[in-house]
Motif scaffolding. Structure first.
Motif, PDB file in Angstrom:
ATOM      1  N   SER A 187      28.322 -42.089  41.654  1.00  0.00           N
ATOM      2  CA  SER A 187      27.601 -40.883  41.299  1.00  0.00           C
ATOM      3  C   SER A 187      26.389 -41.212  40.425  1.00  0.00           C
ATOM      4  O   SER A 187      26.501 -41.938  39.430  1.00  0.00           O
ATOM      5  CB  SER A 187      28.541 -39.938  40.530  1.00  0.00           C
ATOM      6  OG  SER A 187      27.854 -38.787  40.110  1.00  0.00           O
ATOM      7  N   GLY A 188      25.237 -40.692  40.843  1.00  0.00           N
ATOM      8  CA  GLY A 188      24.012 -40.953  40.090  1.00  0.00           C
ATOM      9  C   GLY A 188      23.200 -42.113  40.627  1.00  0.00           C
ATOM     10  O   GLY A 188      22.026 -42.270  40.275  1.00  0.00           O
ATOM     11  N   HIS A 189      23.811 -42.942  41.453  1.00  0.00           N
ATOM     12  CA  HIS A 189      23.079 -44.062  42.060  1.00  0.00           C
ATOM     13  C   HIS A 189      22.303 -43.570  43.272  1.00  0.00           C
ATOM     14  O   HIS A 189      22.855 -42.876  44.133  1.00  0.00           O
ATOM     15  CB  HIS A 189      24.037 -45.171  42.477  1.00  0.00           C
ATOM     16  CG  HIS A 189      24.543 -45.973  41.334  1.00  0.00           C
ATOM     17  ND1 HIS A 189      25.175 -47.171  41.494  1.00  0.00           N
ATOM     18  CD2 HIS A 189      24.491 -45.746  39.985  1.00  0.00           C
ATOM     19  CE1 HIS A 189      25.506 -47.662  40.308  1.00  0.00           C
ATOM     20  NE2 HIS A 189      25.106 -46.808  39.384  1.00  0.00           N
ATOM     21  N   LYS A 190      21.042 -43.965  43.364  1.00  0.00           N
ATOM     22  CA  LYS A 190      20.181 -43.478  44.427  1.00  0.00           C
ATOM     23  C   LYS A 190      19.901 -44.511  45.506  1.00  0.00           C
ATOM     24  O   LYS A 190      19.298 -44.196  46.530  1.00  0.00           O
ATOM     25  CB  LYS A 190      18.863 -42.991  43.834  1.00  0.00           C
ATOM     26  CG  LYS A 190      19.021 -41.831  42.854  1.00  0.00           C
ATOM     27  CD  LYS A 190      17.697 -41.355  42.330  1.00  0.00           C
ATOM     28  CE  LYS A 190      17.865 -40.170  41.394  1.00  0.00           C
ATOM     29  NZ  LYS A 190      16.566 -39.688  40.875  1.00  0.00           N
ATOM     30  N   LEU A 210      21.278 -47.905  40.622  1.00  0.00           N
ATOM     31  CA  LEU A 210      20.376 -46.840  40.207  1.00  0.00           C
ATOM     32  C   LEU A 210      19.006 -47.029  40.823  1.00  0.00           C
ATOM     33  O   LEU A 210      18.345 -46.090  41.211  1.00  0.00           O
ATOM     34  CB  LEU A 210      20.257 -46.825  38.680  1.00  0.00           C
ATOM     35  CG  LEU A 210      21.447 -46.274  37.908  1.00  0.00           C
ATOM     36  CD1 LEU A 210      21.305 -46.609  36.432  1.00  0.00           C
ATOM     37  CD2 LEU A 210      21.535 -44.765  38.098  1.00  0.00           C
TER      38      LEU A 210
END
Lengths: 114, 115
Positions: free
Chosen positions: B27-30, B95
């Motif tokens: 979650s939060g990694h693009k 990220l």
């Protein structure tokens, strides 16, 4: 140009001993050198990483030594334990040449014996 | 927090078939990257995606393709499977701040066997 050569292929060390794994690279555009640990059935997990502006980095029992002029780097595992038995991969990365990719070595299978 | 999740964990296909492998990043990694790991070898880079765009491609044939969805999950597709495609397929997320070296978090992989 993109190869990372790793040795030895396998290593047996007694408990409490020092494990040493060596890698060499060719591409001078590499600017990031991580080491990964992989257990059977699992993906690689980052142990420690170094950038070429330093010659050594230590985290706990794990140390990376880096020789920029020789284009070589090594992983030292001090006080090796049976739980360290795994496959270790060196890798090199550079932001040039297509994405934020890593080029991995062929791996070293480490066995730490009691 | 959940790590990188990949599905399925194991898959058996026959030559000529196609396969779709799935990956959900942390979650939060693009950014999502795909690697192929043949038995006894190190992982080999296939693709990197960031914000649904391809950032990099490794030396793999056009039979390999991937995409990233708005929720940053990703699929790897392989068409016309060959015996040599048998491998562990690893997904890694980060990220991926532009120009900054970051830790790659790998999933446990999908073991693909082509018969």
């Amino acid at each position: 140009q993109q190869q990372v050569k790793q040795s030895p292929q396998s290593l047996i060390v007694q408990k409490g001993g020092i494990s040493i794994i060596n890698c060499a690279y060719e591409n001078t555009a590499f600017d990031y050198f991580p080491w990964y640990q992989q257990f059977p059935g699992k993906g690689p997990a980052l142990l420690i990483a170094i950038r070429p502006d330093v010659s050594e980095k230590k985290e706990g029992r794990f140390t990376i030594s880096f020789n920029k002029s020789a284009k070589q780097f090594s992983l030292h595992i001090m006080d090796s334990q049976p739980g360290d038995s795994a496959t270790y991969f060196c890798a090199a990365g550079g932001l040039t040449g297509g994405g934020n990719k890593l080029t991995f070595g062929t791996g070293t299978q480490l066995k730490v014996e009691l | 927090d959940a790590g990188v999740t990949q599905s399925p964990t194991h898959l058996i296909k026959t030559r000529g078939q196609h396969v779709t492998l799935r990956c959900s990043p942390i979650s939060g990694h693009k950014s999502v990257s795909w690697y192929q790991q043949v038995l006894g070898q190190g992982p080999q880079f296939i693709f990197q995606y960031y914000e649904k765009e391809e950032r990099g491609r490794g030396n793999f044939p056009d039979r390999f393709s991937a995409r990233q969805f708005p929720n940053y999950s990703s699929e790897l597709n392989v068409n016309a499977l060959l015996l040599g495609d048998s491998a562990l397929y690893l997904c890694a997320s980060s990220l991926d701040q532009q120009g900054v070296r970051e830790k790659l978090f790998f999933g446990s992989g999908t073991q693909l066997s082509v018969l």
